[in-house]
Write an enzyme that holds these catalytic residues in place. Structure first.
Site, short mmCIF file in Angstrom:
data_model
loop_
_atom_site.label_atom_id
_atom_site.label_comp_id
_atom_site.label_asym_id
_atom_site.label_seq_id
_atom_site.Cartn_x
_atom_site.Cartn_y
_atom_site.Cartn_z
N ARG A 176 -1.05 10.52 6.58
CA ARG A 176 -2.28 9.74 6.81
C ARG A 176 -2.19 9.01 8.15
O ARG A 176 -3.17 8.88 8.87
CB ARG A 176 -2.50 8.76 5.66
CG ARG A 176 -3.33 9.34 4.51
CD ARG A 176 -2.71 10.61 3.90
NE ARG A 176 -3.45 11.09 2.76
CZ ARG A 176 -3.19 10.71 1.49
NH1 ARG A 176 -2.17 9.91 1.22
NH2 ARG A 176 -3.92 11.19 0.52
N ASP A 205 -0.72 16.33 4.24
CA ASP A 205 -1.86 15.98 3.39
C ASP A 205 -3.12 16.47 4.09
O ASP A 205 -3.01 17.17 5.11
CB ASP A 205 -1.88 14.45 3.14
CG ASP A 205 -2.38 14.12 1.74
OD1 ASP A 205 -3.54 14.48 1.46
OD2 ASP A 205 -1.64 13.54 0.93
N HIS A 280 -4.58 18.62 -1.49
CA HIS A 280 -4.18 17.76 -0.36
C HIS A 280 -3.64 18.60 0.79
O HIS A 280 -2.64 18.23 1.42
CB HIS A 280 -3.13 16.73 -0.80
CG HIS A 280 -3.71 15.60 -1.62
ND1 HIS A 280 -4.56 14.66 -1.08
CD2 HIS A 280 -3.55 15.26 -2.92
CE1 HIS A 280 -4.91 13.79 -2.03
NE2 HIS A 280 -4.31 14.14 -3.16
N GLU A 345 -3.78 15.61 -8.03
CA GLU A 345 -5.21 15.46 -7.69
C GLU A 345 -5.90 16.73 -7.22
O GLU A 345 -6.69 16.70 -6.28
CB GLU A 345 -5.37 14.35 -6.63
CG GLU A 345 -4.88 13.01 -7.14
CD GLU A 345 -5.04 11.87 -6.13
OE1 GLU A 345 -5.29 10.75 -6.58
OE2 GLU A 345 -4.89 12.09 -4.91
N TRP A 411 3.42 8.63 -11.57
CA TRP A 411 2.70 7.68 -10.70
C TRP A 411 1.46 7.10 -11.35
O TRP A 411 1.05 5.99 -11.06
CB TRP A 411 2.36 8.33 -9.36
CG TRP A 411 1.26 9.37 -9.38
CD1 TRP A 411 1.37 10.67 -9.73
CD2 TRP A 411 -0.11 9.18 -9.02
NE1 TRP A 411 0.17 11.32 -9.60
CE2 TRP A 411 -0.76 10.42 -9.16
CE3 TRP A 411 -0.85 8.07 -8.58
CZ2 TRP A 411 -2.13 10.59 -8.89
CZ3 TRP A 411 -2.20 8.23 -8.31
CH2 TRP A 411 -2.82 9.49 -8.47
N ASP A 438 1.26 0.17 -0.88
CA ASP A 438 0.01 0.09 -0.08
C ASP A 438 -0.95 -0.91 -0.72
O ASP A 438 -1.99 -1.21 -0.17
CB ASP A 438 -0.65 1.47 0.08
CG ASP A 438 -0.93 2.19 -1.24
OD1 ASP A 438 -0.28 1.86 -2.27
OD2 ASP A 438 -1.80 3.09 -1.27
N TRP A 486 1.89 4.61 0.85
CA TRP A 486 0.81 5.49 1.34
C TRP A 486 0.19 4.80 2.53
O TRP A 486 0.11 3.56 2.57
CB TRP A 486 -0.22 5.72 0.22
CG TRP A 486 0.39 6.34 -0.98
CD1 TRP A 486 0.80 5.69 -2.11
CD2 TRP A 486 0.72 7.72 -1.17
NE1 TRP A 486 1.35 6.59 -3.00
CE2 TRP A 486 1.32 7.84 -2.45
CE3 TRP A 486 0.57 8.86 -0.39
CZ2 TRP A 486 1.77 9.05 -2.96
CZ3 TRP A 486 1.01 10.08 -0.89
CH2 TRP A 486 1.60 10.17 -2.17
N THR A 487 -0.26 5.58 3.52
CA THR A 487 -0.58 4.92 4.78
C THR A 487 -2.03 5.10 5.26
O THR A 487 -2.30 5.00 6.44
CB THR A 487 0.39 5.40 5.88
OG1 THR A 487 0.29 6.84 6.00
CG2 THR A 487 1.81 5.01 5.58
C1 TNX Z 1 -2.89 8.51 -4.90
S1 TNX Z 1 0.01 8.96 -5.69
C2 TNX Z 1 -2.33 9.57 -4.21
C3 TNX Z 1 -2.27 9.53 -2.75
C4 TNX Z 1 -2.94 8.29 -2.19
C5 TNX Z 1 -2.58 7.09 -3.05
C6 TNX Z 1 -3.14 5.80 -2.52
C7 TNX Z 1 -0.50 10.37 -5.47
C8 TNX Z 1 0.34 11.40 -6.02
N1 TNX Z 1 -1.68 10.60 -4.84
O1 TNX Z 1 -2.83 10.71 -2.21
O2 TNX Z 1 -2.52 8.12 -0.88
O3 TNX Z 1 -3.06 7.29 -4.34
O4 TNX Z 1 -2.63 4.69 -3.23
#
Ligand code: TNX
Length: 558
Positions: A176, A205, A280, A345, A411, A438, A486-487
């Site tokens: 990021r 990403d 991603h 995701e 997570w 973050d 995360w940035t």
């Molecule tokens: C979720 S944690 C994501 C990241 C984002 C983050 C922001 C994860 C596996 N996926 O793509 O940067 O939240 O907090």
């Protein structure tokens, strides 16, 4: 008269000797070790490091550790202790001794007035003994300027120590926002003093691909760069327009990677590479659109995207060949046992429409696109296992059935970790609360813009990686935990430091120190002294924690 004169001489001689060999006694309050050690007994008096001190080692690994320690004195003291490999015992020595009875990363540190002995069974243990010794020295030892007034004393003390968890991690998202090799190397230094042993690099990403892959040069030539929309909020950045130049980004060459890996190894930090899939990956598809379902075209995104629908095609065998090629180069570069493949995701809108993906679902006897993701990850696992590595993925890899040997990074809270551990899989805990660095660490109004959330210092400190739901047997599968930075909202390395410190100190103690020695009030005292070290090291830490006693109020909801 004569007697008085003799007395004066003795007194002066005494003062002279005293000034040559200071024998200061430390009080318990002056000692601020982080993470807290398992056992320590403080004695009277001290050991004095001087130009005449020698470090006595038995092998080249110990010599490497001793060299890093000796180098600390070079700038701040203006001299370096000598190192001898296999020397005989004498005075003012720091002696390394192997003791096979100590566990993997454990050590003992015994400081007397005339010598220091450190014992460990493995090099990592010696490295941690040295980190503790380093923290007993005055903070000025970390300075890059000569400190003429400092006496290099450490207390007479006896310490025995070993970590509670073997995965003590920190993740840096270099996609990021890109942080060049020099920043990562500095971060490795900053993490090492906290006895963190894992650095997870989120290498790609939607907003950038950051690692050179020789067979696919466009991944970095195209995927490493995006249009500069840094002046706009993350989630409202228009996409690249035709003819617009992509100027924001960067990537690590394979030589950079080798350098970072070697630097980390010398500090007993394992770098875990993350190669995201199947989602991603817009940066990869911008370079090689043929591995998507639609064929594109795509551009590297300058900001946020939700939901993530532009993903790899799971029906196309060439996608898997491409990923195997990429993973082969990555595996050759990183000695890490664990290879992280992301897995989070993925919204399967395209898979539901794609004839090749639908055909795959039929031929493999899968129920739906959810199971197709599981097929995807299992197929990649086979390849990773064939290279003697272990697949690690975000907890979405549980959906549709876990790959047989996978390790899970939990997570979305702790449930994924609980389920995986109960199924006999190893787990690294990174629940958003409190592991996401973050998130805010103080009152929103007073902090730089962050993604949201609220993880103040005390919440990080109180974190127990083992969820209460697990029995002793399942709990053994919890390898440890990790802080994730995360940035999206972290554009500079100074800012990354701000989000990381001092919270990483609290995380380090949650992972290294046993429950018996953890104590918030004591930690809060120690961290305030410890920041003197941060000052000398030039770490930009968040001072806001200390305005609020580390327990900032929940930021006002707007
Ligand atoms: C979720 S944690 C994501 C990241 C984002 C983050 C922001 C994860 C596996 N996926 O793509 O940067 O939240 O907090």
């Amino acid at each position: 008269m004569k007697q008085r004169f003799t007395g004066l001489i003795i007194l002066l001689a005494g003062c002279f000797l005293w000034s040559c060999q200071p024998q200061e006694t430390f009080s318990a309050k002056e000692i601020a070790l982080i993470p807290q050690v398992q056992k320590m007994t403080l004695g009277a008096s001290s050991f004095h490091f001087s130009e005449g001190t020698t470090l006595v080692v038995q092998n080249t690994e110990q010599e490497g550790i001793a060299t890093l320690f000796a180098n600390l004195f070079e700038k701040s003291a203006g001299w370096k202790p000598k190192i001898v490999n296999g020397g005989s015992e004498g005075s003012s020595q720091l002696i390394f001794k192997t003791d096979g009875n100590l566990n993997e990363e454990g050590y003992t540190l015994d400081i007397k007035t005339d010598k220091i002995e450190i014992k460990a069974s493995k090099p990592a243990g010696f490295f941690y003994a040295i980190q503790t010794l380093r923290q007993l020295l005055p903070a000025e030892v970390e300075s890059s300027q000569k400190q003429d007034k400092t006496e290099w004393l450490v207390p007479v003390i006896s310490i025995s120590d070993s970590p509670a968890f073997k995965w003590r991690g920190y993740m840096l998202d270099v996609s990021r926002h890109f942080f060049p090799k020099e920043d990562v190397i500095q971060m490795i230094d900053f993490l090492a003093i906290h006895k963190i042993n894992t650095l997870h690099l989120h290498l790609l990403d939607d907003q950038g691909w950051r690692i050179e892959i020789k067979k696919y040069p466009k991944l970095t030539a195209i995927g490493g760069w995006r249009v500069d929309r840094e002046d706009k909020p993350w989630n409202s950045r228009p996409k690249q327009e035709a003819g617009e130049k992509a100027t924001n980004g960067g990537f690590y060459t394979q030589e950079d990677v080798k350098e970072m890996v070697a630097y980390a190894q010398k500090r007993y930090i394992n770098i875990v590479p993350e190669i995201e899939m199947p989602a991603h990956v817009t940066a990869a598809l911008a370079a090689y659109p043929q591995y998507s379902c639609t064929g594109g075209p795509f551009t590297v995104l300058p900001g946020g995207v939700w939901p993530v629908t532009d993903i790899y095609c799971a029906g196309n065998d060439s996608t898997f060949l491409f990923l195997q090629d990429v993973l082969s180069e990555v595996i050759d570069l990183f000695p890490s046992k664990y290879i992280h493949i992301g897995g989070d995701e993925a919204t399967k809108t395209e898979w539901d429409k794609c004839p090749k993906c639908q055909k795959r679902i039929k031929t493999e006897g899968l129920k739906n696109s959810g199971e197709l993701q599981s097929y995807f990850i299992k197929r990649i696992e086979k390849f990773i296992n064939s290279k003697d590595r272990v697949l690690l993925g975000w907890d979405e890899i549980l959906e549709g059935g876990l790959p047989p040997k996978a390790t899970v990074m939990s997570w979305r809270g702790t449930q994924g970790g609980i389920d995986a551990a109960k199924q006999g899989h190893d787990v690294v805990m990174t629940p958003g609360q409190p592991c996401y660095f973050d998130h805010y660490q103080g009152a929103k109004e007073e902090e730089p813009l962050a993604i949201g959330g609220f993880n103040p210092l005390n919440k990080v400190y109180e974190f127990d990686p083992i969820p209460k739901e697990l029995d002793a047997e399942a709990a053994k599968h919890i390898l440890g935990a990790q802080a994730n930075l995360w940035t999206e909202y972290v554009p500079t390395f100074k800012h990354a430091q701000y989000m990381t410190f001092p919270r990483i100190a609290a995380m380090a103690e949650a992972l290294w120190s046993s429950k018996e020695v953890k104590n918030w009030d004591d930690f809060y005292r120690r961290i305030q002294t410890f920041t003197k070290r941060y000052d000398q090291m030039g770490i930009n830490y968040a001072k806001s924690a200390f305005k609020t006693g580390g327990k900032a109020e929940e930021p006002a909801k707007k």
